[in-house]
Enzyme design. Structure first.
Site, PDB file in Angstrom:
ATOM      1  N   CYS A   1       0.557  -1.740   0.315  1.00 30.06           N
ATOM      2  CA  CYS A   1      -0.086  -0.282  -0.171  1.00 30.06           C
ATOM      3  C   CYS A   1       1.309   1.219   0.248  1.00 30.06           C
ATOM      4  O   CYS A   1       2.092   1.023  -0.103  1.00 30.06           O
ATOM      5  CB  CYS A   1      -0.632   0.146   1.362  1.00 30.06           C
ATOM      6  SG  CYS A   1      -1.521  -1.537   1.971  1.00 30.06           S
TER       7      CYS A   1
ATOM      8  N   ARG B   1       1.270   1.972  -6.243  1.00 31.09           N
ATOM      9  CA  ARG B   1       1.666   1.080  -4.969  1.00 31.09           C
ATOM     10  C   ARG B   1       0.359   0.204  -4.755  1.00 31.09           C
ATOM     11  O   ARG B   1       0.438  -1.011  -4.310  1.00 31.09           O
ATOM     12  CB  ARG B   1       1.817   1.614  -4.000  1.00 31.09           C
ATOM     13  CG  ARG B   1       3.036   2.203  -3.895  1.00 31.09           C
ATOM     14  CD  ARG B   1       3.827   2.644  -3.025  1.00 31.09           C
ATOM     15  NE  ARG B   1       4.103   2.318  -1.757  1.00 31.09           N
ATOM     16  CZ  ARG B   1       4.904   1.672  -1.754  1.00 31.09           C
ATOM     17  NH1 ARG B   1       6.035   1.817  -2.805  1.00 31.09           N
ATOM     18  NH2 ARG B   1       5.915   0.454  -0.923  1.00 31.09           N
TER      19      ARG B   1
ATOM     20  N   TRP C   1      -3.897  -2.209  -0.785  1.00 26.68           N
ATOM     21  CA  TRP C   1      -3.848  -2.789  -1.662  1.00 26.68           C
ATOM     22  C   TRP C   1      -4.134  -4.257  -0.969  1.00 26.68           C
ATOM     23  O   TRP C   1      -2.834  -4.434  -0.499  1.00 26.68           O
ATOM     24  CB  TRP C   1      -2.513  -3.152  -2.525  1.00 26.68           C
ATOM     25  CG  TRP C   1      -2.102  -4.403  -4.250  1.00 26.68           C
ATOM     26  CD1 TRP C   1      -2.648  -4.774  -5.448  1.00 26.68           C
ATOM     27  CD2 TRP C   1      -1.241  -6.245  -3.910  1.00 26.68           C
ATOM     28  NE1 TRP C   1      -2.539  -5.541  -5.409  1.00 26.68           N
ATOM     29  CE2 TRP C   1      -1.551  -6.571  -5.023  1.00 26.68           C
ATOM     30  CE3 TRP C   1      -0.689  -5.974  -2.239  1.00 26.68           C
ATOM     31  CZ2 TRP C   1      -1.462  -7.890  -4.758  1.00 26.68           C
ATOM     32  CZ3 TRP C   1      -0.416  -7.062  -2.801  1.00 26.68           C
ATOM     33  CH2 TRP C   1      -0.795  -8.026  -4.140  1.00 26.68           C
TER      34      TRP C   1
ATOM     35  N   ASN D   1       1.890  -0.444   5.522  1.00 25.57           N
ATOM     36  CA  ASN D   1       2.146  -1.355   4.477  1.00 25.57           C
ATOM     37  C   ASN D   1       2.844  -2.242   4.750  1.00 25.57           C
ATOM     38  O   ASN D   1       3.681  -1.653   5.591  1.00 25.57           O
ATOM     39  CB  ASN D   1       3.029   0.112   3.857  1.00 25.57           C
ATOM     40  CG  ASN D   1       3.265  -1.147   2.708  1.00 25.57           C
ATOM     41  OD1 ASN D   1       2.945  -1.865   2.110  1.00 25.57           O
ATOM     42  ND2 ASN D   1       4.758  -0.336   2.322  1.00 25.57           N
ATOM     43  N   GLY D   2       2.488  -3.464   4.517  1.00 26.64           N
ATOM     44  CA  GLY D   2       3.361  -4.379   4.827  1.00 26.64           C
ATOM     45  C   GLY D   2       2.504  -5.529   5.400  1.00 26.64           C
ATOM     46  O   GLY D   2       0.449  -6.170   5.542  1.00 26.64           O
TER      47      GLY D   2
ATOM     48  N   GLU E   1       6.984 -12.816 -22.290  1.00 27.54           N
ATOM     49  CA  GLU E   1       7.094 -11.484 -21.726  1.00 27.54           C
ATOM     50  C   GLU E   1       5.393 -10.716 -22.397  1.00 27.54           C
ATOM     51  O   GLU E   1       4.629 -10.438 -21.435  1.00 27.54           O
ATOM     52  CB  GLU E   1       8.012 -10.586 -21.716  1.00 27.54           C
ATOM     53  CG  GLU E   1       7.841  -8.880 -21.546  1.00 27.54           C
ATOM     54  CD  GLU E   1       7.157  -8.551 -20.470  1.00 27.54           C
ATOM     55  OE1 GLU E   1       7.564  -9.037 -19.381  1.00 27.54           O
ATOM     56  OE2 GLU E   1       6.732  -7.461 -20.359  1.00 27.54           O
TER      57      GLU E   1
ATOM     58  N   LYS F   1       2.326  -9.561 -20.261  1.00 23.46           N
ATOM     59  CA  LYS F   1       1.524  -8.044 -20.718  1.00 23.46           C
ATOM     60  C   LYS F   1      -0.013  -8.232 -21.159  1.00 23.46           C
ATOM     61  O   LYS F   1      -0.693  -7.756 -20.713  1.00 23.46           O
ATOM     62  CB  LYS F   1       2.274  -7.653 -22.212  1.00 23.46           C
ATOM     63  CG  LYS F   1       2.730  -6.600 -22.481  1.00 23.46           C
ATOM     64  CD  LYS F   1       3.975  -5.307 -21.071  1.00 23.46           C
ATOM     65  CE  LYS F   1       4.343  -6.194 -19.419  1.00 23.46           C
ATOM     66  NZ  LYS F   1       5.014  -5.717 -19.085  1.00 23.46           N
TER      67      LYS F   1
ATOM     68  N   GLU G   1      -2.102  -8.682 -18.172  1.00 19.46           N
ATOM     69  CA  GLU G   1      -1.963  -7.654 -16.651  1.00 19.46           C
ATOM     70  C   GLU G   1      -2.844  -6.880 -17.582  1.00 19.46           C
ATOM     71  O   GLU G   1      -3.712  -5.870 -16.854  1.00 19.46           O
ATOM     72  CB  GLU G   1      -0.450  -7.325 -16.828  1.00 19.46           C
ATOM     73  CG  GLU G   1       0.450  -8.175 -16.249  1.00 19.46           C
ATOM     74  CD  GLU G   1       1.668  -7.263 -15.636  1.00 19.46           C
ATOM     75  OE1 GLU G   1       2.145  -6.634 -14.480  1.00 19.46           O
ATOM     76  OE2 GLU G   1       2.577  -6.782 -16.958  1.00 19.46           O
TER      77      GLU G   1
ATOM     78  N   HIS H   1       3.685 -30.756 -28.244  1.00 25.03           N
ATOM     79  CA  HIS H   1       4.134 -31.745 -27.190  1.00 25.03           C
ATOM     80  C   HIS H   1       2.796 -30.900 -26.495  1.00 25.03           C
ATOM     81  O   HIS H   1       3.200 -31.146 -25.046  1.00 25.03           O
ATOM     82  CB  HIS H   1       5.685 -31.270 -26.474  1.00 25.03           C
ATOM     83  CG  HIS H   1       6.625 -32.275 -27.322  1.00 25.03           C
ATOM     84  ND1 HIS H   1       6.595 -33.576 -27.804  1.00 25.03           N
ATOM     85  CD2 HIS H   1       7.612 -31.033 -28.039  1.00 25.03           C
ATOM     86  CE1 HIS H   1       7.831 -33.028 -28.541  1.00 25.03           C
ATOM     87  NE2 HIS H   1       7.776 -31.642 -28.486  1.00 25.03           N
TER      88      HIS H   1
ATOM     89  N   LYS I   1       2.322  -1.878  -8.737  1.00 19.77           N
ATOM     90  CA  LYS I   1       3.252  -1.597  -9.421  1.00 19.77           C
ATOM     91  C   LYS I   1       4.410  -1.909  -8.810  1.00 19.77           C
ATOM     92  O   LYS I   1       5.368  -2.686  -9.363  1.00 19.77           O
ATOM     93  CB  LYS I   1       3.494  -0.512  -9.608  1.00 19.77           C
ATOM     94  CG  LYS I   1       4.668  -0.183 -10.295  1.00 19.77           C
ATOM     95  CD  LYS I   1       4.259   0.037 -11.278  1.00 19.77           C
ATOM     96  CE  LYS I   1       5.808   0.957 -11.998  1.00 19.77           C
ATOM     97  NZ  LYS I   1       6.270  -0.331 -13.340  1.00 19.77           N
TER      98      LYS I   1
END
Ligand code: G6P
Length: 586
Positions: free
Chosen positions: A2, A27, A74, A100-101, A463, A467, A470, A486, A581
């Site tokens: 957060c 965040r 978050w 935060n945490g 990658e 993207k 997300e 396979h 982020k």
């Protein structure tokens, strides 16, 4: 993870806090709240949603007083609800906190407090901090002793700010970021300099295991035993202030578009470090890369290219996995940590593990003021300016450019890279946006997208899939071309889209064969190549390049495609649901 912020000074706190929270929304952004103190009373407002929305509903900015705290959340413990949003106040209403945490022993603390008659309004671990502070404050009647006692009872990783109804602020840092901004007549406490950069560029980085007391114009930093610590004020770069979208509709589009220019800046602020790193790599016995998300994907490319062009063998380790096999790192090796933010908890943990066996830590970071920067022996700067969009874009290409520069050094310039050409390729691909927009419209209803590549294009496929996931919430998967038969071939039918990364190089013919097999099963194909083929239902043209630099030209169209598909699906490309982020929790 957060964002937390605190303010104490001569101006009204709430508008300053709301402004800071807007900048730190990257965040975490599922709920928001602010509390202020005025006339020895704490007032608090909060709600579910982003800062803009909640502020327009409950007018956070109108809270009275010159001292305050704020938070964007978050969710980790408990659903996204108003009750779980911060700040949390203690039962007496005389203390409010933002955190935060993760407090690992919160259940035990909560049970003990309940037995003593404390009520809890939320499902969060954070609320215990408020009531624990109240309990200890009622005994000691002193903020400093209250903090020492409370901190000694907490287990986990945290930074928190507490506001007392006498107008004092107290904040502690333990493995989560916390920075003090020092203004002329005010102090700021924040998870990130972005929280206050418009007000001051004088900062104090609080060390892990220290806490802060702010009472009007008096500020003290102490260790967890209460011993006062000398502190140093440093200046942060004003460049941090460049966090506006300008004419762009979204940060993500701005950051994608900046790449033709940011690639020139990668590593330029730490040129000597690139030379030093190349020298170390030449003589190192074991070299490991580590990172999370996009940064990990960049490490896969690094591994491939270093092996091919510099004949240097390396390994890539997902940061969060290292704790389960710490012995996979040989003592006295080199660990290269890749991280845009320099704050990802998983990466910091991996670095910690490597340090225990005496490894040298090299990091490639965008934020040179981050925790990772301070934990590293050598730092190379991505130097691409703040990246606000949650999905990494320009930081990825900057990581690749730094890698190219290291390869150039390692080969004494024998491997030549034409950065002008890379930049012009990026510009040409950006001009393809209308074509890419049309394709985005076609994929918006699709539930599965596969991205296929061989050789160096395989990590780009991984990658690319990240993207797409997300930004569009469409299930996507990167496939190594040869692996198609396979397993994944069983999934190919007319409901599926496959993106084929197929520039004309040594992988071209084999990848075209894969395309043929896919087309025969009815799936639609988007070809990314310098050359068109009748295998493709849609073609995204990229300029001809060489194997070394294709990873960059291939990435840009997928970033754009994901961005435009997000718009088609009416999702917010800058702030995808459930993501953040900078993931500062494990
Ligand atoms: C989060 C972000 C990703 C990013 C990853 C690693 O998951 O949403 O976009 O790639 O963290 O971040 P870092 O700052 O360590 O590169």
């Amino acid at each position: 993870m957060c964002s937390i912020i605190g303010y104490s000074g001569d101006d009204n706190a709430a508008p300053i806090i709301v402004k800071g929270l807007r900048r730190m929304e990257y965040r975490g952004y599922d709920s928001v709240g602010v509390a202020t103190e005025s006339n020895n009373r704490i007032e608090l407002k909060k709600g579910v949603g982003k800062v803009e929305k909640v502020n327009s509903e409950v007018h956070l900015e109108n809270l009275p007083g010159k001292i305050g705290i704020g938070h964007t959340r978050w969710a980790t413990h408990g659903k996204v609800t108003e009750a779980n949003a911060h700040p949390h106040s203690s039962n007496s209403g005389k203390i409010a906190i933002v955190h935060n945490g993760i407090i690992e022993n919160f259940e035990k603390l909560k049970d003990d407090l309940k037995k003593e008659g404390y009520d809890f309004q939320s499902e969060t671990d954070s609320e215990v901090i408020a009531n624990l502070l109240q309990k200890n404050y009622e005994i000691s009647k002193n903020v400093k002793d209250t903090m020492i006692k409370t901190i000694s009872e907490l287990r986990g990783h945290y930074s928190f700010i507490a506001m007392f109804d006498n107008g004092q602020l107290a904040a502690a840092r333990f493995h989560e970021p916390l920075i003090i901004g020092v203004g002329e007549k005010n102090y700021f406490l924040s998870s990130d300099v972005l929280g206050f950069i418009e007000q001051t560029d004088d900062v104090i980085y609080i060390d892990n295991g220290n806490f802060v007391l702010i009472d009007q114009d008096k500020m003290q930093i102490l260790d967890f035993n209460g011993k006062e610590i000398k502190h140093q004020i440093t200046k942060v770069s004003k460049e941090f202030a460049d966090v506006y979208k300008g004419d762009y509709a979204h940060f993500t589009l701005k950051e994608i578009s900046e790449q033709s220019e940011t690639i020139f800046r990668a590593g330029e602020n730490t040129k000597e470090a690139i030379k030093e790193v190349a020298d170390l790599l030449k003589h190192a016995k074991n070299i490991y890369f580590t990172g999370s998300g996009t940064s990990y994907n960049a490490s896969l490319i690094a591994k491939y290219l270093l092996s091919k062009y510099a004949k240097i063998k390396t390994e890539s380790i997902i940061s969060s996995e290292l704790q389960f096999s710490p012995d996979s790192i040989e003592p006295n090796s080199i660990l290269i940590a890749l991280s845009q933010s320099g704050e990802s908890a998983d990466v910091l943990e991996a670095v910690n593990i490597a340090k225990k066996t005496n490894c040298k830590i090299i990091s490639i970071i965008n934020s040179l003021t981050s925790t990772l920067a301070r934990e590293s022996d050598i730092v190379i700067g991505m130097n691409c300016g703040p990246e606000i969009g949650v999905a990494a874009t320009k930081s990825f290409t900057s990581q690749l450019i730094i890698l190219y520069k290291i390869i150039q050094e390692l080969t004494d310039g024998k491997v030549e890279i034409n950065f002008e050409e890379i930049s012009s390729s990026i510009s040409k691909i950006l001009e393809e946006h209308n074509n890419i927009k049309k394709i985005a419209n076609k994929i918006k209803e699709i539930s599965d997208i596969y991205v296929l590549g061989r050789g160096i294009h395989y990590p780009i496929a991984i990658e690319s899939a990240l993207k797409i996931k997300e930004l569009t919430y469409i299930h996507a998967e990167g496939i190594a071309g040869g692996e198609l038969k396979h397993g994944p071939l069983a999934l190919m039918d007319s409901n599926v889209f496959v993106i084929i990364i197929n520039p004309e190089d040594s992988t071209y013919q084999d990848t075209l064969t894969s395309a043929r097999e896919i087309k025969a099963r009815g799936a639609k194909i988007i070809g990314i190549s310098n050359k068109n083929s009748d295998m493709y239902d849609f073609w995204i043209k990229i300029p001809k390049a060489n194997e070394l630099t294709y990873p960059i030209s291939e990435t840009i169209p997928i970033q754009l495609l994901s961005y435009y598909a997000a718009l088609e699906k009416d999702t917010d490309p800058d702030y995808p649901r459930n993501l953040a982020k900078s993931v500062t929790v494990k």
